[in-house]
Design an enzyme around this catalytic site. Structure first.
Site, PDB file in Angstrom:
ATOM      1  N   ASN A  16       0.759  -1.223  -0.059  1.00  0.00           N
ATOM      2  CA  ASN A  16      -0.034   0.153  -0.056  1.00  0.00           C
ATOM      3  C   ASN A  16       1.013   1.267   0.035  1.00  0.00           C
ATOM      4  O   ASN A  16       1.501   1.589   1.049  1.00  0.00           O
ATOM      5  CB  ASN A  16      -0.726  -0.142   1.166  1.00  0.00           C
ATOM      6  CG  ASN A  16      -1.642   1.195   1.489  1.00  0.00           C
ATOM      7  OD1 ASN A  16      -1.879   1.852   0.450  1.00  0.00           O
ATOM      8  ND2 ASN A  16      -2.438   1.386   2.645  1.00  0.00           N
ATOM      9  N   TRP A  17       0.968   1.905  -1.203  1.00  0.00           N
ATOM     10  CA  TRP A  17       1.968   2.920  -1.514  1.00  0.00           C
ATOM     11  C   TRP A  17       1.303   4.315  -0.504  1.00  0.00           C
ATOM     12  O   TRP A  17       2.123   5.250  -0.286  1.00  0.00           O
ATOM     13  CB  TRP A  17       2.021   3.438  -2.640  1.00  0.00           C
ATOM     14  CG  TRP A  17       2.924   2.337  -3.545  1.00  0.00           C
ATOM     15  CD1 TRP A  17       3.531   1.173  -3.091  1.00  0.00           C
ATOM     16  CD2 TRP A  17       3.406   2.559  -4.839  1.00  0.00           C
ATOM     17  NE1 TRP A  17       4.122   0.759  -4.190  1.00  0.00           N
ATOM     18  CE2 TRP A  17       4.276   1.405  -5.109  1.00  0.00           C
ATOM     19  CE3 TRP A  17       3.305   3.598  -5.929  1.00  0.00           C
ATOM     20  CZ2 TRP A  17       4.723   1.259  -6.645  1.00  0.00           C
ATOM     21  CZ3 TRP A  17       3.583   3.184  -7.098  1.00  0.00           C
ATOM     22  CH2 TRP A  17       4.356   2.065  -7.561  1.00  0.00           C
ATOM     23  N   LYS A  18      -0.055   4.206  -0.119  1.00  0.00           N
ATOM     24  CA  LYS A  18      -0.633   5.295   0.366  1.00  0.00           C
ATOM     25  C   LYS A  18      -0.337   6.631  -0.586  1.00  0.00           C
ATOM     26  O   LYS A  18      -0.130   6.257  -1.937  1.00  0.00           O
ATOM     27  CB  LYS A  18      -0.003   5.736   1.809  1.00  0.00           C
ATOM     28  CG  LYS A  18      -0.158   4.411   2.788  1.00  0.00           C
ATOM     29  CD  LYS A  18      -0.074   4.805   3.962  1.00  0.00           C
ATOM     30  CE  LYS A  18      -0.287   3.574   4.962  1.00  0.00           C
ATOM     31  NZ  LYS A  18      -0.217   3.627   6.340  1.00  0.00           N
ATOM     32  N   HIS A 105      -9.805   1.377   4.842  1.00  0.00           N
ATOM     33  CA  HIS A 105      -8.648   1.546   5.462  1.00  0.00           C
ATOM     34  C   HIS A 105      -8.760   2.221   6.603  1.00  0.00           C
ATOM     35  O   HIS A 105      -9.526   3.092   6.620  1.00  0.00           O
ATOM     36  CB  HIS A 105      -7.431   1.864   4.407  1.00  0.00           C
ATOM     37  CG  HIS A 105      -6.187   1.914   5.175  1.00  0.00           C
ATOM     38  ND1 HIS A 105      -5.821   2.849   6.177  1.00  0.00           N
ATOM     39  CD2 HIS A 105      -4.862   1.179   4.898  1.00  0.00           C
ATOM     40  CE1 HIS A 105      -4.497   2.663   6.269  1.00  0.00           C
ATOM     41  NE2 HIS A 105      -4.051   1.925   5.751  1.00  0.00           N
ATOM     42  N   GLU A 107      -7.280   4.762   7.824  1.00  0.00           N
ATOM     43  CA  GLU A 107      -6.988   6.219   7.550  1.00  0.00           C
ATOM     44  C   GLU A 107      -8.125   6.566   6.827  1.00  0.00           C
ATOM     45  O   GLU A 107      -8.706   7.952   6.935  1.00  0.00           O
ATOM     46  CB  GLU A 107      -5.900   6.411   6.528  1.00  0.00           C
ATOM     47  CG  GLU A 107      -4.465   6.080   7.303  1.00  0.00           C
ATOM     48  CD  GLU A 107      -3.367   5.425   6.770  1.00  0.00           C
ATOM     49  OE1 GLU A 107      -3.174   5.616   5.469  1.00  0.00           O
ATOM     50  OE2 GLU A 107      -2.454   5.133   7.509  1.00  0.00           O
ATOM     51  N   GLU A 178      -5.716  -4.826  10.171  1.00  0.00           N
ATOM     52  CA  GLU A 178      -4.762  -4.018  10.329  1.00  0.00           C
ATOM     53  C   GLU A 178      -5.162  -3.217  11.871  1.00  0.00           C
ATOM     54  O   GLU A 178      -5.573  -2.260  11.811  1.00  0.00           O
ATOM     55  CB  GLU A 178      -4.802  -2.995   9.247  1.00  0.00           C
ATOM     56  CG  GLU A 178      -4.442  -3.547   8.081  1.00  0.00           C
ATOM     57  CD  GLU A 178      -3.770  -2.435   7.079  1.00  0.00           C
ATOM     58  OE1 GLU A 178      -2.699  -2.633   6.802  1.00  0.00           O
ATOM     59  OE2 GLU A 178      -4.571  -1.479   6.772  1.00  0.00           O
ATOM     60  N   GLY A 184       2.152   2.180  10.775  1.00  0.00           N
ATOM     61  CA  GLY A 184       2.932   3.035  10.755  1.00  0.00           C
ATOM     62  C   GLY A 184       3.710   3.464  12.086  1.00  0.00           C
ATOM     63  O   GLY A 184       4.311   4.609  12.176  1.00  0.00           O
ATOM     64  N   SER A 223       2.795  -2.386  10.192  1.00  0.00           N
ATOM     65  CA  SER A 223       4.506  -2.400  10.534  1.00  0.00           C
ATOM     66  C   SER A 223       5.146  -3.759  10.136  1.00  0.00           C
ATOM     67  O   SER A 223       6.198  -4.125  10.853  1.00  0.00           O
ATOM     68  CB  SER A 223       4.688  -2.065  11.869  1.00  0.00           C
ATOM     69  OG  SER A 223       4.238  -0.619  12.063  1.00  0.00           O
TER      70      SER A 223
END
Ligand code: PEP
Length: 263
Positions: A16-18, A105, A107, A178, A184, A223
């Protein structure tokens, strides 16, 4: 060493490059990944894929077509078309041959107010067009500290899975556990913590549809590093990884995929 159940469910490792990257950086990252794969005899390791920002789907499609690395999006609209400024429809992902999209996700849930109902609608829109939703679920540190991690996560899973089951498409979905406290932060869930939640997720899915529950891939995210991937992959109900930060480094991502594939 991979467990036998995971061997039946080919492991899936998604980067996942975000909101990272650019034309030039992407080119370097993708060529480095392809070179590593080549140096490994071109053997597909895990089913490997990248979830890229929508503007780079074209570049990714051109670069990865014909290679054993898939690509997809990080989010999608539940709507088919129309006055939805800024949104990207499933049909647009199809134009760039995306095979999947993340949905829900943390976020997006926390920063964009996405509800379980919206996440389920997005997952359904993808499945109805033949793309795989990777439905992300996970508890906050507060929920874990209060001993509510399993209840919270299983409820998120139920909210997404029931509408998909009602439409007969649940078996083609994937889920990613997650834990928010591990995203992160450099603090991964231990293999045992991941397994405990993954097993609970699979039990929840089995209450809805037992045969779908056996097929559905459950990825762990939070992570993940090359050093921790094998321990996670050895767990009975861990079928791959959703990798954020470490997926921006070709060597690290490749090593995670290798560790997840027992190669
Ligand atoms: C993610 O956000 O999907 C993720 C897994 O991030 P990280 O690996 O950086 O914790």
């Amino acid at each position: 060493m991979l467990n036998s159940a995971a061997t039946q469910r080919q492991p899936w490792v998604i980067g996942n490059w975000k909101m990272n990257g650019g034309l030039s950086d992407n080119e370097t990252l993708l060529s480095d990944l392809l070179a590593l794969l080549e140096s490994h005899g071109g053997r597909p390791i895990a089913r490997c894929a990248v979830a890229v920002p929508a503007p780079y789907l074209f570049q990714t499609m051109v670069r990865l077509s014909g290679h054993p690395i898939g690509w997809g999006a990080q989010d999608v609209s539940a709507e088919a078309a129309g006055a939805f400024t800024g949104e990207v429809a499933v049909s647009m992902l199809q134009d760039f041959e995306a095979q999947f999209s993340l949905v829900g996700h943390s976020e997006r849930r926390s920063r964009h107010g996405e509800t379980d109902a919206l996440v389920a609608a997005k997952a359904l829109a993808l499945l109805q067009q033949g793309l795989t939703p990777v439905v992300c679920v996970g508890e906050s540190l507060q929920e874990r500290d209060q001993g509510r991690a399993l209840t919270f996560v299983c409820d998120q899973v139920r909210q997404a899975a029931q509408p998909l089951h009602a439409q007969g498409v649940l078996a083609d979905a994937a889920f990613a556990y997650e834990p928010i406290w591990a995203i992160g932060t450099g603090r991964s869930a231990s293999p045992e913590q991941a397994q405990e939640v993954h097993a609970a997720i699979r039990r929840t899915l089995a209450e809805i549809d037992a045969s779908a529950a056996e097929q559905i891939r459950l990825l762990y995210g939070g992570s993940v590093k090359a050093a921790t991937a094998a321990g996670l992959a050895a767990q009975q109900d861990v079928d791959g990884a959703l990798v954020g930060g470490a997926s921006l480094n070709a060597r690290e991502f490749f090593d995670i995929a290798c560790a997840m594939s027992d190669c």
